[in-house]
Structures are given as C-alpha cells and as structure tokens.
Write an enzyme that holds these catalytic residues in place. Structure first.
Site, PDB file in Angstrom:
ATOM      1  N   ASP A   1      -8.046   3.997   9.277  1.00 54.11           N
ATOM      2  CA  ASP A   1      -7.722   3.367   7.999  1.00 54.11           C
ATOM      3  C   ASP A   1      -8.816   3.789   7.032  1.00 54.11           C
ATOM      4  O   ASP A   1      -9.989   3.405   7.209  1.00 54.11           O
ATOM      5  CB  ASP A   1      -7.704   1.842   8.155  1.00 54.11           C
ATOM      6  CG  ASP A   1      -6.348   1.281   7.842  1.00 54.11           C
ATOM      7  OD1 ASP A   1      -5.869   1.526   6.713  1.00 54.11           O
ATOM      8  OD2 ASP A   1      -5.774   0.611   8.708  1.00 54.11           O
TER       9      ASP A   1
ATOM     10  N   CYS B   1      -5.851 -17.375  14.043  1.00 54.52           N
ATOM     11  CA  CYS B   1      -5.448 -16.586  15.216  1.00 54.52           C
ATOM     12  C   CYS B   1      -5.685 -17.436  16.455  1.00 54.52           C
ATOM     13  O   CYS B   1      -6.450 -18.403  16.425  1.00 54.52           O
ATOM     14  CB  CYS B   1      -6.303 -15.325  15.330  1.00 54.52           C
ATOM     15  SG  CYS B   1      -6.208 -14.264  13.887  1.00 54.52           S
TER      16      CYS B   1
ATOM     17  N   ARG C   1     -10.309  -8.169   9.491  1.00 53.80           N
ATOM     18  CA  ARG C   1     -10.093  -9.225   8.484  1.00 53.80           C
ATOM     19  C   ARG C   1     -10.964 -10.436   8.806  1.00 53.80           C
ATOM     20  O   ARG C   1     -10.598 -11.569   8.507  1.00 53.80           O
ATOM     21  CB  ARG C   1      -8.611  -9.619   8.428  1.00 53.80           C
ATOM     22  CG  ARG C   1      -7.701  -8.492   7.978  1.00 53.80           C
ATOM     23  CD  ARG C   1      -6.396  -8.981   7.350  1.00 53.80           C
ATOM     24  NE  ARG C   1      -5.641  -7.829   6.881  1.00 53.80           N
ATOM     25  CZ  ARG C   1      -4.533  -7.355   7.466  1.00 53.80           C
ATOM     26  NH1 ARG C   1      -4.023  -7.966   8.517  1.00 53.80           N
ATOM     27  NH2 ARG C   1      -3.921  -6.299   6.993  1.00 53.80           N
TER      28      ARG C   1
ATOM     29  N   LYS D   1      -3.641   4.798   6.170  1.00 56.85           N
ATOM     30  CA  LYS D   1      -4.022   5.351   7.479  1.00 56.85           C
ATOM     31  C   LYS D   1      -3.752   6.847   7.519  1.00 56.85           C
ATOM     32  O   LYS D   1      -2.754   7.312   6.971  1.00 56.85           O
ATOM     33  CB  LYS D   1      -3.172   4.708   8.577  1.00 56.85           C
ATOM     34  CG  LYS D   1      -3.447   3.260   8.828  1.00 56.85           C
ATOM     35  CD  LYS D   1      -2.576   2.763   9.969  1.00 56.85           C
ATOM     36  CE  LYS D   1      -2.849   1.297  10.236  1.00 56.85           C
ATOM     37  NZ  LYS D   1      -2.545   0.437   9.072  1.00 56.85           N
TER      38      LYS D   1
ATOM     39  N   ARG E   1       0.829  -1.207   0.000  1.00 51.79           N
ATOM     40  CA  ARG E   1       0.000   0.000   0.000  1.00 51.79           C
ATOM     41  C   ARG E   1       0.866   1.261   0.000  1.00 51.79           C
ATOM     42  O   ARG E   1       0.550   2.247  -0.625  1.00 51.79           O
ATOM     43  CB  ARG E   1      -0.883  -0.024   1.247  1.00 51.79           C
ATOM     44  CG  ARG E   1      -2.053   0.908   1.222  1.00 51.79           C
ATOM     45  CD  ARG E   1      -2.840   0.905   2.540  1.00 51.79           C
ATOM     46  NE  ARG E   1      -2.878  -0.331   3.263  1.00 51.79           N
ATOM     47  CZ  ARG E   1      -3.845  -1.244   3.197  1.00 51.79           C
ATOM     48  NH1 ARG E   1      -4.877  -1.035   2.403  1.00 51.79           N
ATOM     49  NH2 ARG E   1      -3.800  -2.359   3.906  1.00 51.79           N
ATOM     50  N   TYR E   2       1.942   1.211   0.754  1.00 55.03           N
ATOM     51  CA  TYR E   2       2.846   2.359   0.879  1.00 55.03           C
ATOM     52  C   TYR E   2       4.157   1.998   0.171  1.00 55.03           C
ATOM     53  O   TYR E   2       4.535   0.817   0.124  1.00 55.03           O
ATOM     54  CB  TYR E   2       3.148   2.639   2.353  1.00 55.03           C
ATOM     55  CG  TYR E   2       1.918   2.820   3.223  1.00 55.03           C
ATOM     56  CD1 TYR E   2       1.269   4.047   3.284  1.00 55.03           C
ATOM     57  CD2 TYR E   2       1.423   1.769   3.988  1.00 55.03           C
ATOM     58  CE1 TYR E   2       0.155   4.218   4.090  1.00 55.03           C
ATOM     59  CE2 TYR E   2       0.308   1.935   4.794  1.00 55.03           C
ATOM     60  CZ  TYR E   2      -0.324   3.161   4.847  1.00 55.03           C
ATOM     61  OH  TYR E   2      -1.426   3.323   5.646  1.00 55.03           O
TER      62      TYR E   2
ATOM     63  N   CYS F   1     -12.940  -7.821  14.303  1.00 55.44           N
ATOM     64  CA  CYS F   1     -11.767  -7.978  13.414  1.00 55.44           C
ATOM     65  C   CYS F   1     -12.010  -7.386  12.030  1.00 55.44           C
ATOM     66  O   CYS F   1     -13.014  -7.667  11.392  1.00 55.44           O
ATOM     67  CB  CYS F   1     -11.427  -9.455  13.275  1.00 55.44           C
ATOM     68  SG  CYS F   1     -10.059  -9.730  12.132  1.00 55.44           S
TER      69      CYS F   1
ATOM     70  N   ARG G   1       7.075  -0.176   2.331  1.00 55.34           N
ATOM     71  CA  ARG G   1       6.802  -1.306   3.218  1.00 55.34           C
ATOM     72  C   ARG G   1       5.675  -2.165   2.658  1.00 55.34           C
ATOM     73  O   ARG G   1       4.817  -1.670   1.926  1.00 55.34           O
ATOM     74  CB  ARG G   1       6.458  -0.844   4.631  1.00 55.34           C
ATOM     75  CG  ARG G   1       5.334   0.163   4.719  1.00 55.34           C
ATOM     76  CD  ARG G   1       5.523   1.009   5.997  1.00 55.34           C
ATOM     77  NE  ARG G   1       4.467   1.956   6.207  1.00 55.34           N
ATOM     78  CZ  ARG G   1       4.443   3.189   5.684  1.00 55.34           C
ATOM     79  NH1 ARG G   1       5.403   3.578   4.860  1.00 55.34           N
ATOM     80  NH2 ARG G   1       3.461   4.006   5.960  1.00 55.34           N
TER      81      ARG G   1
ATOM     82  N   CYS H   1     -11.407 -11.974  17.356  1.00 57.99           N
ATOM     83  CA  CYS H   1     -11.966 -10.748  17.922  1.00 57.99           C
ATOM     84  C   CYS H   1     -13.243 -10.420  17.164  1.00 57.99           C
ATOM     85  O   CYS H   1     -13.263 -10.474  15.926  1.00 57.99           O
ATOM     86  CB  CYS H   1     -10.953  -9.616  17.770  1.00 57.99           C
ATOM     87  SG  CYS H   1      -9.296 -10.094  18.316  1.00 57.99           S
TER      88      CYS H   1
ATOM     89  N   ASP I   1     -12.780  -0.208  12.371  1.00 59.76           N
ATOM     90  CA  ASP I   1     -12.978  -0.301  10.920  1.00 59.76           C
ATOM     91  C   ASP I   1     -14.415  -0.697  10.596  1.00 59.76           C
ATOM     92  O   ASP I   1     -15.117  -1.296  11.420  1.00 59.76           O
ATOM     93  CB  ASP I   1     -12.004  -1.335  10.338  1.00 59.76           C
ATOM     94  CG  ASP I   1     -10.566  -0.866  10.450  1.00 59.76           C
ATOM     95  OD1 ASP I   1     -10.293   0.273  10.048  1.00 59.76           O
ATOM     96  OD2 ASP I   1      -9.720  -1.637  10.965  1.00 59.76           O
TER      97      ASP I   1
HETATM   98  S1  SF4 Z   1      -8.019  -8.582  15.141  1.00 63.55           S
HETATM   99 FE1  SF4 Z   1      -8.444 -10.227  13.660  1.00 63.55          FE
HETATM  100  S2  SF4 Z   1      -6.432 -10.802  12.860  1.00 63.55           S
HETATM  101 FE2  SF4 Z   1      -6.088  -9.701  14.807  1.00 63.55          FE
HETATM  102  S3  SF4 Z   1      -6.026 -11.302  16.405  1.00 63.55           S
HETATM  103 FE3  SF4 Z   1      -8.137 -10.522  16.303  1.00 63.55          FE
HETATM  104  S4  SF4 Z   1      -9.153 -11.955  14.897  1.00 63.55           S
HETATM  105 FE4  SF4 Z   1      -6.957 -12.207  14.555  1.00 63.55          FE
END
Ligand code: SF4
Length: 356
Positions: free
Chosen positions: A310, A103, A112, A317, A90-91, A110, A94, A107, A273
């Site tokens: 973001d 994971c 993603r 960002k 994206r940048y 999340c 990096r 979460c 997000d």
């Molecule tokens: S935010 Fe998403 S990618 Fe990060 S630890 Fe939690 S579930 Fe996994």
C-alpha cells in the site's frame, strides 16, 4: 466459568501470558494502543516461547513506543480519500465502508491502530451510516463495496443484516466484500444466523479472512470458515508479512497451504505498513521478494498470493513481487524476452508476431 477476553496488561499477566515483571512497561504500551486477546488466540500462545508467533501478533511490546520518522498515523492514506465519515473512495469502482471501530483482537502491527479500539464509538452512528449509504447510492460507478473497520463481523447480526439489506437494494453494486479476522479470533461469532445474514443480500458476497500463521486455523476456526463456504460465500485470504511470525518459507508455505485446505484462496500478502511503532515487525521488501520467490513453483498456484504494497499517502496498492521476465537483446525478428523458471534457469521466449 467461560474464559474471557484479555483487555489489559494486567489481564495478560493474570493469564500467565506475560511475566509479572513486565507489567509496568506493557501498561505503558497498552495506554497508547488497544489490547484485546480472545481466549482462543490466548490458548495458542506458548508463554515459555519468547518468540511465539501468536504472542508477537497480539501481546504488546515496548518496541511499539519507538516511533520512526517515516511512520504515519494514517499509513495508507485513508483520510485524503475519504469524502465523508465511513467511506474511503480510492479507486473508481469500489469503496471501503468502515462500519466498525472495534475488533475482536488488536493486532500489534495494525495499519489502523490509531483509529480502532475502545474509548471511541463502537461503530458508525446511524446518521453517518445513512450518509455513507446515500453516497454509495449516488455514485453509479461503485461496483464493489468492501465492508471493513475495525472488524465488521463483530457487529450484531441485526446491524449487519440491515446494512446488507440496504446494499442489496443498490442496483449498481454487484459485489460485497467483508474483511474480517473474526473466524480465527472469535469463531463462535460466525453463527448460522450471521452466515444467513451475509448470504441473503443476493449480491456476490466474498469474505476475506485475515490470518498470518497456520496455528490461527484451529479446528474451531476451520469449522467457522466451512460454515461460510458451505453457505455459498467464497473466501479469500489476506496475510501480513511479519518479522518473526511468518517470514520464513516453511512457515509461510504452511499458512498458505492451510488456507487452501480450508477452501480459502490466498489473495494478498501485504508488506507491513508504516504504522507507528511497528518497525520491529516489518521485513524489508527485498526479504519479502525473496520469500515470495521461494514459494514460486514449489507451492501450488492455488497457494500463491500477490505480494502487495500500500503506497504511503493514499496512492493505492501495487504488486511488488519479484519479476521473472526481462528483455533479451533484440534479434533480427525483433524484441524477445528472457524468462526465469522456478529453479533459476533462464529461457529465451521468442518475439511475438510482427506488427502490421
Ligand atoms: S489488523 Fe487492525 S483492523 Fe484488522 S483485526 Fe487487527 S486490529 Fe483490527
């Protein structure tokens, strides 16, 4: 028998973390978005507290099935910036190297959430990883590689060692950064062997811990972080601003101070997000700015993260924290500024030297 990770709504009911009458509605959520709650995170939850900030992060909520029109399966636009599987560029200087699709915990907010979880490959295939590493080798402008996922520290030490060793050979890559929740979610995985694998590359290697509430920094988590820092690996903290988790000044301050006490510099406070089904966990930007303003001057500068958004669509960002400076009416000596102090007082800063 060692406690096991809870991976379904039924597991959460069996552990007493969810009342049985909620099972069916939570199974509907779990069928859509992955569930994983490690024993140490589960032990932090008070099932009698309907507003428990740890439960809010990991226990499925029927509100997740309420998808808003402005929410997106790729809220930060990884896909438009992905030249090949596993790389987001994206940048200019990096790249993200998305090593894992799993994971230790999932979460509920999340960004993603559509890309991580069981039922898909655990990690980049060998061929995809080789192609991603070749891409990094072929782009001399890449100064920093950010290992992310999923959570890269859930991979085996052998696999991580191989990736770190391959990156160590790329002359133009100077910095490796690892984004992880493992030190808080599954601290025992931060073994001395894993720490050695991370430290061995010879590159400047940073570990960025994702933690959102002071309670996540248990004695075991603090010890895991100390193993990393003691090995010469600097740590940064990133947190997500979450409604009902850390969106009040005292809770946020306690988290940021706890991070610094663990020798972890708070780096980013992310605005939530626009991930599907997460509206109930987001604050408004105005609320976030007021919170960040409440910390200014009252908390050590070491504890101050940048409040970041973001931009949807993959535009990167931008800092969205409050501003303390505005232009004051220009006088004969030129443009001056009005600066706000942490008590709300306003002060004129004189014009700079005249150009000439
Ligand atoms: S935010 Fe998403 S990618 Fe990060 S630890 Fe939690 S579930 Fe996994």
């Amino acid at each position: 028998m060692p406690a096991t990770t809870h991976r379904s709504a039924a597991d959460l009911v069996a552990a007493g973390l969810v009342p049985p009458e909620k099972l069916i509605e939570l199974e509907r959520v779990a069928a859509r978005y992955a569930v994983s709650l490690t024993p140490e995170m589960g032990e932090l939850i008070d099932p009698a507290d309907r507003l428990d900030p740890i439960a809010r992060q990991f226990i499925p909520d029927p509100a997740e099935l309420d998808r808003r029109p402005n929410e997106s399966v790729d809220p930060i636009g990884d896909d438009p910036n992905s030249p090949l599987e596993g790389i987001v560029h994206r940048y200019p200087d990096r790249v993200l190297l998305k090593l894992a699709y799993v994971c230790a915990v999932y979460c509920r907010f999340c960004f993603r959430r559509e890309m991580v979880g069981p039922g898909r490959r655990r990690a980049l295939s060998g061929a995809a990883l080789a192609a991603a590493l070749a891409y990094i080798r072929e782009h001399p402008q890449i100064w920093e590689v950010i290992l992310t996922g999923g959570d890269p520290l859930i991979l085996s030490g052998r696999r991580l060692r191989a990736v770190m060793a391959a990156l160590a050979l790329v002359e133009h890559v100077k910095v490796l950064r690892i984004h992880t929740r493992v030190p808080v979610a599954a601290a025992a995985l931060i073994t001395p062997a894993l720490v050695r694998a991370l430290a061995a590359s010879g590159k400047a290697t940073y570990v960025v811990l994702h933690a959102n509430h002071e309670r996540e920094l248990t004695p075991a988590a603090r010890a895991a972080c100390a193993r990393l820092v003691d090995a010469g690996i600097p740590m940064l903290g990133q947190s997500v601003l979450l409604r009902g988790v850390n969106d009040d000044p005292a809770t946020l301050a306690a988290l940021l101070r706890a991070l610094v006490e663990c020798r972890i510099k708070p780096y980013y406070l992310h605005h939530g997000d626009l991930a599907p089904g997460t509206a109930h966990l987001r604050t408004t930007i105005a609320q976030g700015q007021a919170l960040v303003r409440s910390l200014q001057g009252r908390l050590s500068g070491l504890c101050q993260p940048a409040y970041m958004l973001d931009i949807p669509g993959g535009h990167g960002k931008s800092p969205i924290g409050p501003s303390y400076i505005r232009a004051a009416p220009a006088g004969p000596a030129g443009e001056s500024f009005e600066i706000e102090d942490f008590n709300g007082g306003r002060h004129i800063y004189p014009p700079g030297p005249a150009a000439g």
